[in-house]
Design a protein around this motif. Structure first.
Motif, short mmCIF file in Angstrom:
data_model
loop_
_atom_site.label_atom_id
_atom_site.label_comp_id
_atom_site.label_asym_id
_atom_site.label_seq_id
_atom_site.Cartn_x
_atom_site.Cartn_y
_atom_site.Cartn_z
N LEU A 1 66.68 -40.52 82.40
CA LEU A 1 66.32 -41.76 83.08
C LEU A 1 65.34 -42.58 82.24
CD1 LEU A 1 66.50 -43.55 85.59
CD2 LEU A 1 64.65 -42.21 86.57
N ALA A 2 64.33 -41.93 81.69
CA ALA A 2 63.35 -42.62 80.85
C ALA A 2 64.01 -43.20 79.60
CB ALA A 2 62.22 -41.67 80.46
N LEU A 3 64.89 -42.44 78.98
CA LEU A 3 65.60 -42.95 77.79
C LEU A 3 66.49 -44.13 78.16
CD1 LEU A 3 66.53 -39.61 76.00
CD2 LEU A 3 64.87 -41.32 75.26
N GLY A 4 67.12 -44.08 79.31
CA GLY A 4 67.95 -45.20 79.76
C GLY A 4 67.13 -46.46 79.98
N TYR B 1 66.16 -47.86 76.64
CA TYR B 1 67.33 -48.50 76.03
C TYR B 1 67.57 -49.87 76.66
CZ TYR B 1 72.17 -49.51 74.87
OH TYR B 1 73.32 -50.13 74.45
N MET B 2 67.48 -49.97 77.99
CA MET B 2 67.70 -51.25 78.66
C MET B 2 66.69 -52.29 78.20
SD MET B 2 68.72 -50.38 82.61
CE MET B 2 68.07 -51.94 83.12
N LYS B 3 65.43 -51.87 78.05
CA LYS B 3 64.39 -52.81 77.61
C LYS B 3 64.60 -53.24 76.16
CE LYS B 3 61.14 -53.91 80.49
NZ LYS B 3 60.96 -55.27 80.87
N SER B 4 65.26 -52.41 75.36
CA SER B 4 65.45 -52.74 73.95
C SER B 4 66.62 -53.69 73.72
CB SER B 4 65.66 -51.46 73.12
OG SER B 4 66.93 -50.90 73.42
N LEU B 5 67.47 -53.86 74.72
CA LEU B 5 68.60 -54.78 74.59
C LEU B 5 68.08 -56.21 74.56
CD1 LEU B 5 71.13 -53.23 77.13
CD2 LEU B 5 71.22 -53.12 74.64
N PRO B 6 68.73 -57.09 73.81
CA PRO B 6 68.27 -58.47 73.82
C PRO B 6 68.44 -59.07 75.22
CG PRO B 6 70.37 -58.28 72.65
CD PRO B 6 69.90 -56.88 72.98
#
Length: 128
Positions: free
Chosen positions: A20-23, A26-31
């Protein structure tokens, strides 16, 4: 038997929390996608100040005369709605959640400010 089950459930919980934390990372790193917002004062009063909050990103609204408009650009980090707060020069305040934006699509929206409410005007969503 029970200690093994408890240990297994502990590891499973840890693995799920890690995923969940990795997800979320990842979501925050998307433009981010963007919402281009036009605030239009359709009231009979001067807007003294206000704010729009979209997905945690805030924009201030300054003095806006009747029939004037203001253009803003806000990032869309996840699915959410606009939280709009307006303070008129008379001191009257209105605030409301309005509209809906979706991550993965840019949005062009109009927020119409009336004397006692907000309405969503022309809206358009498109993929970047």
């Amino acid at each position: 038997m029970v200690p093994k089950l408890i240990r297994f459930l502990g590891w499973l919980s840890l693995a799920l929390i890690t995923l969940l934390a990795l997800g979320l990372i990842y979501m925050k790193s998307l433009p981010a996608n963007f919402a281009r917002v036009t605030v239009i004062n359709k009231s009979n009063e001067i807007i003294d100040s206000g704010s729009i909050d979209l997905c945690g990103e805030k924009a201030s609204i300054g003095k806006l005369w009747p029939k004037d408009e203001l253009q803003l650009k806000l990032a869309i980090h996840y699915d959410c709605h606009y939280e709009v707060k307006i303070i008129f020069s008379s001191g009257k305040e209105i605030s409301e959640g309005i509209g809906y934006v979706t991550n993965g699509m840019d949005s062009d929206d109009e927020i119409l400010v009336f004397d006692d409410k907000f309405e969503l005007g022309n809206t358009k969503s498109n993929r970047p």
